[in-house]
Motif scaffolding. Structure first.
Motif, mmCIF file in Angstrom:
data_model
loop_
_atom_site.group_PDB
_atom_site.id
_atom_site.type_symbol
_atom_site.label_atom_id
_atom_site.label_comp_id
_atom_site.label_asym_id
_atom_site.label_seq_id
_atom_site.Cartn_x
_atom_site.Cartn_y
_atom_site.Cartn_z
ATOM 1 N N GLY A 162 -80.095 7.933 -15.768
ATOM 2 C CA GLY A 162 -78.822 6.969 -15.594
ATOM 3 C C GLY A 162 -78.051 7.414 -14.815
ATOM 4 O O GLY A 162 -76.724 6.810 -14.776
ATOM 5 N N GLN A 163 -78.623 8.620 -13.894
ATOM 6 C CA GLN A 163 -77.324 8.841 -12.691
ATOM 7 C C GLN A 163 -78.043 9.012 -11.556
ATOM 8 O O GLN A 163 -79.529 8.811 -11.336
ATOM 9 C CB GLN A 163 -77.008 10.464 -13.190
ATOM 10 C CG GLN A 163 -78.039 11.383 -13.358
ATOM 11 C CD GLN A 163 -77.332 12.532 -13.614
ATOM 12 O OE1 GLN A 163 -76.316 13.275 -13.264
ATOM 13 N NE2 GLN A 163 -78.197 13.500 -14.481
ATOM 14 N N GLU A 164 -77.261 9.020 -10.464
ATOM 15 C CA GLU A 164 -77.947 9.073 -9.159
ATOM 16 C C GLU A 164 -78.011 10.597 -8.654
ATOM 17 O O GLU A 164 -77.063 11.069 -8.860
ATOM 18 C CB GLU A 164 -77.097 8.205 -7.968
ATOM 19 C CG GLU A 164 -76.938 6.805 -8.212
ATOM 20 C CD GLU A 164 -76.127 6.094 -7.412
ATOM 21 O OE1 GLU A 164 -74.999 6.773 -7.018
ATOM 22 O OE2 GLU A 164 -76.361 4.684 -6.918
ATOM 23 N N VAL A 165 -79.264 10.799 -8.116
ATOM 24 C CA VAL A 165 -79.390 12.278 -7.813
ATOM 25 C C VAL A 165 -80.027 12.447 -6.491
ATOM 26 O O VAL A 165 -80.742 11.426 -5.998
ATOM 27 C CB VAL A 165 -80.362 12.744 -8.857
ATOM 28 C CG1 VAL A 165 -80.923 14.186 -8.771
ATOM 29 C CG2 VAL A 165 -80.010 12.796 -10.426
ATOM 30 N N ASP A 166 -79.624 13.423 -5.840
ATOM 31 C CA ASP A 166 -79.768 13.662 -4.600
ATOM 32 C C ASP A 166 -81.411 14.484 -4.547
ATOM 33 O O ASP A 166 -81.701 14.871 -5.504
ATOM 34 C CB ASP A 166 -79.150 14.976 -3.930
ATOM 35 C CG ASP A 166 -77.692 14.430 -3.496
ATOM 36 O OD1 ASP A 166 -77.283 13.293 -3.629
ATOM 37 O OD2 ASP A 166 -76.890 15.339 -2.960
ATOM 38 N N LEU A 167 -82.163 14.043 -3.335
ATOM 39 C CA LEU A 167 -83.164 14.683 -2.882
ATOM 40 C C LEU A 167 -83.159 15.999 -2.391
ATOM 41 O O LEU A 167 -82.385 15.811 -1.138
ATOM 42 C CB LEU A 167 -84.245 13.671 -2.103
ATOM 43 C CG LEU A 167 -85.332 14.387 -1.387
ATOM 44 C CD1 LEU A 167 -86.240 14.804 -2.448
ATOM 45 C CD2 LEU A 167 -86.279 13.080 -0.506
ATOM 46 N N VAL A 168 -83.538 17.011 -2.465
ATOM 47 C CA VAL A 168 -83.535 18.341 -1.743
ATOM 48 C C VAL A 168 -84.699 18.517 -0.817
ATOM 49 O O VAL A 168 -85.868 18.671 -1.641
ATOM 50 C CB VAL A 168 -83.061 19.585 -2.591
ATOM 51 C CG1 VAL A 168 -82.973 20.653 -1.907
ATOM 52 C CG2 VAL A 168 -81.814 19.215 -3.232
ATOM 53 N N LYS A 169 -84.480 18.849 0.245
ATOM 54 C CA LYS A 169 -85.898 19.093 1.089
ATOM 55 C C LYS A 169 -85.729 20.622 1.417
ATOM 56 O O LYS A 169 -84.917 20.985 2.044
ATOM 57 C CB LYS A 169 -85.819 18.388 2.282
ATOM 58 C CG LYS A 169 -86.382 16.638 2.021
ATOM 59 C CD LYS A 169 -87.845 16.593 1.395
ATOM 60 C CE LYS A 169 -88.682 16.631 2.478
ATOM 61 N NZ LYS A 169 -89.972 16.309 2.109
#
Length: 176
Positions: A162-169
């Protein structure tokens, strides 16, 4: 460049994934919400046919899919794969440790480091990369412990609980 079919560590064997690994246990990992909690596999339903198609996708490519087995008893406990961009000598690595009873024992880290060492050594890659959701603390810790450097983030890339989450590279270069 020569990606090894088998790698060995103190406690593990990483072997080329074969039909013998395509078991109900393996397919069950992909249906286990806890195992796939941070994986994009959580959006899919898997069966023997879909898993066989995934395995077959490695046959005619420079990429590699290893089954992670315990050396003692050869129990299949997870998978790790390297998607190889041969032209640029870069491999993107991902891991799934399906045997929940073995979580927290350092086996994922042992497999991960063996693969990175191989890719950036005899495997001929100049760089290894990985990515995960910003909420995936176990993977962030694994990347840090293997001396990968956070290279960037893609803001709000995923929908997770239910939340927007960042992609970590993250990435790690071959020592020269």
């Amino acid at each position: 460049m020569a990606i090894a079919q088998e790698l060995k560590t103190t406690r593990l064997r990483l072997v080329s994934f074969s039909d013998a690994h395509l078991t109900d246990t393996y397919i069950g990992w992909l249906g286990d919400a806890e195992v796939t909690r941070y994986s994009e596999q959580r959006h899919h339903s898997h069966d023997r046919k879909s898993c066989a198609a995934f395995v077959a996708s490695f046959a005619e490519s420079p990429s590699m899919l290893w089954a992670i087995e315990l050396r003692d008893g050869r129990r299949h406990i997870g998978n790790i794969h390297a998607d190889v961009d041969a032209a640029n000598r870069v491999a993107d690595v991902a891991i799934l440790l399906g045997a929940r009873d073995l979580w927290g024992k350092g086996l994922g880290s042992e497999a991960w480091c063996a693969v990175l060492d191989h890719l950036l050594g005899d495997g001929g890659m100049r760089k290894a990369t990985a990515g995960c959701m910003a909420v995936n603390q176990p993977m962030l810790t694994l990347m840090e412990r293997s001396n990968m450097t956070i290279e960037g983030r893609l803001a709000r890339q995923f929908q997770w609980q239910g939340q927007e989450v960042d992609l970590v590279k993250a990435g790690k270069f071959r020592d020269v």
